[in-house]
Design a protein around this motif. Sequence first.
Motif, mmCIF file in Angstrom:
data_model
loop_
_atom_site.group_PDB
_atom_site.id
_atom_site.type_symbol
_atom_site.label_atom_id
_atom_site.label_comp_id
_atom_site.label_asym_id
_atom_site.label_seq_id
_atom_site.Cartn_x
_atom_site.Cartn_y
_atom_site.Cartn_z
ATOM 1 N N GLY A 102 -21.301 7.887 13.524
ATOM 2 C CA GLY A 102 -21.082 7.053 14.701
ATOM 3 C C GLY A 102 -19.869 7.494 15.498
ATOM 4 O O GLY A 102 -19.896 7.515 16.736
ATOM 5 N N ALA A 103 -18.799 7.868 14.802
ATOM 6 C CA ALA A 103 -17.585 8.334 15.487
ATOM 7 C C ALA A 103 -17.839 9.647 16.224
ATOM 8 O O ALA A 103 -17.345 9.852 17.342
ATOM 9 C CB ALA A 103 -16.458 8.508 14.473
ATOM 10 N N LEU A 104 -18.625 10.527 15.608
ATOM 11 C CA LEU A 104 -18.953 11.800 16.258
ATOM 12 C C LEU A 104 -19.792 11.566 17.516
ATOM 13 O O LEU A 104 -19.541 12.172 18.563
ATOM 14 C CB LEU A 104 -19.703 12.708 15.285
ATOM 15 N N ILE A 105 -20.785 10.687 17.406
ATOM 16 C CA ILE A 105 -21.626 10.394 18.566
ATOM 17 C C ILE A 105 -20.802 9.753 19.678
ATOM 18 O O ILE A 105 -20.940 10.108 20.861
ATOM 19 C CB ILE A 105 -22.799 9.475 18.171
ATOM 20 N N TYR A 106 -19.929 8.832 19.313
ATOM 21 C CA TYR A 106 -19.076 8.166 20.309
ATOM 22 C C TYR A 106 -18.262 9.192 21.097
ATOM 23 O O TYR A 106 -18.127 9.088 22.313
ATOM 24 C CB TYR A 106 -18.143 7.182 19.609
ATOM 25 N N ARG A 107 -17.731 10.179 20.394
ATOM 26 C CA ARG A 107 -16.918 11.202 21.086
ATOM 27 C C ARG A 107 -17.728 11.929 22.148
ATOM 28 O O ARG A 107 -17.168 12.391 23.152
ATOM 29 C CB ARG A 107 -16.350 12.213 20.069
ATOM 30 N N ALA A 108 -19.036 12.007 21.955
ATOM 31 C CA ALA A 108 -19.876 12.761 22.883
ATOM 32 C C ALA A 108 -20.440 11.920 24.022
ATOM 33 O O ALA A 108 -21.092 12.464 24.919
ATOM 34 C CB ALA A 108 -21.025 13.409 22.121
ATOM 35 N N LEU A 109 -20.199 10.606 24.023
ATOM 36 C CA LEU A 109 -20.766 9.752 25.072
ATOM 37 C C LEU A 109 -20.142 10.017 26.431
ATOM 38 O O LEU A 109 -18.973 10.400 26.531
ATOM 39 C CB LEU A 109 -20.575 8.277 24.712
ATOM 40 N N GLU A 110 -20.922 9.777 27.467
ATOM 41 C CA GLU A 110 -20.404 9.928 28.826
ATOM 42 C C GLU A 110 -19.354 8.872 29.102
ATOM 43 O O GLU A 110 -19.519 7.697 28.762
ATOM 44 C CB GLU A 110 -21.530 9.797 29.848
ATOM 45 N N ARG A 111 -18.277 9.281 29.727
ATOM 46 C CA ARG A 111 -17.222 8.353 30.127
ATOM 47 C C ARG A 111 -17.414 7.983 31.595
ATOM 48 O O ARG A 111 -17.779 8.823 32.419
ATOM 49 C CB ARG A 111 -15.860 9.026 29.920
ATOM 50 N N ASN A 112 -17.185 6.724 31.934
ATOM 51 C CA ASN A 112 -17.374 6.262 33.308
ATOM 52 C C ASN A 112 -16.522 7.033 34.307
ATOM 53 O O ASN A 112 -15.362 7.355 34.034
ATOM 54 C CB ASN A 112 -17.006 4.780 33.429
ATOM 55 N N THR A 113 -17.108 7.295 35.470
ATOM 56 C CA THR A 113 -16.356 7.829 36.602
ATOM 57 C C THR A 113 -16.675 6.966 37.815
ATOM 58 O O THR A 113 -17.550 6.104 37.765
ATOM 59 C CB THR A 113 -16.713 9.296 36.880
ATOM 60 N N GLY A 114 -16.004 7.219 38.922
ATOM 61 C CA GLY A 114 -16.083 6.326 40.062
ATOM 62 C C GLY A 114 -17.209 6.566 41.032
ATOM 63 O O GLY A 114 -17.397 5.787 41.965
#
Length: 239
Positions: A102-114
């Motif tokens: 789960g931690a590995l997958i979280y690191r790969a998630l898209e982060r919000n941009t504007g």
Amino acid sequence: MLFKSFVLGLAYTAATNIAAPILRREVPQEHSHENILILMRDAIATGSNPQNLGDPVFGLLGDAAAAGGLGDTTDPDCLQQNLADLAFTNAKAAGNVTLMTGALIYRALERNTGSVGLASVACNSTTAVNSEIAAISQHQDPASTGAAAINKAIVLTLAQQIASIGGEPQDALKSGTFAPGTLGDPTAAGNTCDNIVDEGCINADNKLVEDATADEINAAVSGVAASSVAATTADAAAT
């Protein structure tokens, strides 16, 4: 008064490690993978949090909102990595491969941009303690330049790291993001969702776009052996 309430809300979330509702912004999608956030919260709860990092939802927000979860750190562009690193460390100590994954997958998630098509900034000020986390970067907005190739490479690397800890490599596909939005969309909403459901609205609404095929995942992890760390955690989980 509204600003004060917003700040207090963020402070409460950081202090209690419980996700509070986030005010609507451009491209809201931080709860799209709520299933992964749940695993992250469980992993963080298994051990200590020496940097006083906030709820993992903060790591998926833009800089201004992410500041509410920085704890004793200072770089919002590294918060997602730092949270993943903390969760992985705790899950590893607990011998829990599911939470490590789960931690590995979280690191790969898209982060919000504007805005639609705007790529997020890489973390350059710190390096993850865990090499498995350090090997991974976040998905980029699918409408940004070169996103298809970038995101595919991220998923294949993620699959390799999951395989190295004895997890299921196909789980890397769970890090996928949305279909590309329209550049210049005045709403900046793209094809996202942000309603909170345990399985993640990107899954519940059938909006997740997989970046690679199952065969490509299998080819990428061919020859990747689970490390001694994975064997140790598996033994610990069995006792």
